[in-house]
Design a protein around this motif. Structure first.
Motif, PDB file in Angstrom:
ATOM      1  N   TYR B  50      15.784  48.548  50.346  1.00 42.16           N
ATOM      2  CA  TYR B  50      14.355  48.636  50.040  1.00 42.16           C
ATOM      3  C   TYR B  50      13.825  47.414  49.286  1.00 42.16           C
ATOM      4  N   TYR B  54      10.657  45.386  50.799  1.00 39.80           N
ATOM      5  CA  TYR B  54       9.480  45.182  49.939  1.00 39.80           C
ATOM      6  C   TYR B  54       9.153  43.698  49.801  1.00 39.80           C
ATOM      7  N   LEU B  68       4.494  47.864  49.374  1.00 40.12           N
ATOM      8  CA  LEU B  68       5.248  49.091  49.098  1.00 40.12           C
ATOM      9  C   LEU B  68       5.061  50.095  50.236  1.00 40.12           C
ATOM     10  N   ASP B  69       3.811  50.236  50.643  1.00 39.49           N
ATOM     11  CA  ASP B  69       3.462  51.167  51.709  1.00 39.49           C
ATOM     12  C   ASP B  69       4.138  50.765  53.035  1.00 39.49           C
ATOM     13  N   SER B  71       6.773  48.891  53.440  1.00 39.32           N
ATOM     14  CA  SER B  71       8.238  49.007  53.367  1.00 39.32           C
ATOM     15  C   SER B  71       8.665  50.460  53.599  1.00 39.32           C
ATOM     16  N   GLN B  72       7.892  51.403  53.066  1.00 41.33           N
ATOM     17  CA  GLN B  72       8.238  52.816  53.286  1.00 41.33           C
ATOM     18  C   GLN B  72       8.025  53.211  54.744  1.00 41.33           C
ATOM     19  N   GLU B  73       6.949  52.714  55.314  1.00 40.14           N
ATOM     20  CA  GLU B  73       6.680  53.009  56.721  1.00 40.14           C
ATOM     21  C   GLU B  73       7.813  52.465  57.601  1.00 40.14           C
ATOM     22  N   PHE B  75      10.929  52.269  56.812  1.00 43.38           N
ATOM     23  CA  PHE B  75      12.079  53.181  56.756  1.00 43.38           C
ATOM     24  C   PHE B  75      11.819  54.485  57.523  1.00 43.38           C
TER      25      PHE B  75
END
Lengths: 151, 209
Positions: B50, B54, B68-69, B71-73, B75
């Motif tokens: 992560y 990021y 941040l958003d 990077s989460q998407e 995953f």
């Protein structure tokens, strides 16, 4: 030891900086840098820059703690499943309702023509209106340049 | 597949932390286990990568919240497509390409372009420095980072990309070749010219100060 040219020296410089150079390559690089001023200057400059990038790298981390990050991500995954289930449910229910509507209203001989056309128009109008408003909302959201600005 | 997500027993309190053997497994084994529905293996992969996801998004989009958003998407996409990924292939380049594509799509959607970082006065670098550093050292370091951030954004996309991969994400030369889809022999020379240009920009920047 076999001397190297500048192109090979450039590759060895990268290997040296990234810690993957062999002992023999290191010796060859050392030998080259002693005789080539341009390469020696390049190496010095690049070495200094690498030190700054390493120091900056350590600070480029998400402000969010790992536990929060994982929790947010997990919620996203869960919501993904929820949306898939909701979509499947909606498709099935709406499909069933459409078939039921056609059978009980459109082809119902007990109902008058005006009644059937009226109900069909009312429902169709409602559906078109709903889709239109929904599409407008979604499009506005998509092209709104100021979406992320907080009031 | 998302459908295989065990919803009831893998929330953070229950999952193995970095002290478990999972953290020591190589990527391919973690990917193989995650493909079989092992959520703890997937979590370990996320934990390992992560910061990379990021940092990459941050360099491409310049905005910490969006990074941040994204990077989460990324995953979420990894989880969704994990079954079709060949476990023996390197994971990091695949993740990098997902993040990069998401960033491209984001920029396209908001009609932005890859541009010189000239419209933002502050770099998105957190101000935390080593606790033992004196206030003066902290100021100097912050200034150095600001200068580096600006210099990085004077590079073209190709040069910046390879520096992000090597210096900020510690990719191996093979992983860089896979991520950028270039021959492994090209990696070192491209890296050399990118680093040299960065050093020159920083050098020139110093001289003008």
């Amino acid at each position: 030891m076999k001397p190297i040219n500048c192109t090979t020296a450039q590759q060895f410089m990268m290997k040296k900086l990234d810690g993957v150079i062999t002992a023999e390559e290191e010796q060859q690089l050392h030998q080259h840098l002693e005789t080539c001023q341009q390469c020696a200057q390049d190496f010095k400059q690049i070495y200094q820059t690498k030190e700054v990038t390493q120091s900056m790298k350590r600070q480029l981390l998400p402000e969010m703690a790992w536990e929060d990050y994982w929790s947010h991500l997990y919620n996203r995954l869960e919501r993904g499943i929820a949306w898939i289930l909701i979509s499947i449910g909606l498709i099935l229910i709406l499909g069933y309702a459409a078939v039921d509507f056609v059978v009980t209203v459109v082809f119902n001989p007990k109902m008058g023509l005006v009644e059937r056309v009226g109900i069909t128009a009312l429902i169709l109008g409602g559906i078109i209106l709903f889709i239109s408003v929904l599409r407008e909302k979604l499009m506005t959201r998509k092209v709104d340049k100021y979406r992320e600005i907080q009031r | 597949m998302i459908g295989s997500l065990p919803l009831d027993n893998t929330m953070e309190g229950d999952t193995p932390r970095s002290s478990t053997p999972l953290a020591n497994l190589p990527d391919e084994q973690l990917v193989a286990q995650a493909q079989q529905g092992n959520m703890a293996a997937y979590e370990t992969l996320v934990k390992r990568y992560y910061p990379m996801a990021y940092r990459t998004a941050l360099f491409l989009l310049h905005n910490p919240d969006t990074a941040l958003d994204i990077s989460q998407e990324a995953f979420v996409r990894v989880h969704r497509h994990l079954k079709t990924f060949q476990a023996e292939k390197p994971f990091a380049p695949w993740l990098y390409r997902i993040v990069k594509n998401l960033c491209f799509n984001y920029q396209k959607r908001y009609r932005q372009r890859w541009q010189v970082f000239s419209d933002t006065a502050e770099s998105p670098i957190h101000s935390s420095t080593a606790p033992e550093a004196s206030p003066l050292q902290q100021i100097i370091q912050k200034e150095e980072h600001r200068r580096l951030w600006n210099a990085l954004h004077q590079l073209n996309t190709r040069e910046r990309e390879i520096i992000i991969l090597k210096d900020f994400n510690d990719f191996s030369y093979e992983e860089i070749a896979a991520a950028l889809e270039i021959p492994p022999g090209t990696v070192m020379s491209r890296l050399f010219y990118a680093r040299k240009k960065l050093a020159q920009i920083l050098g020139g920047d110093h001289e003008t100060d």
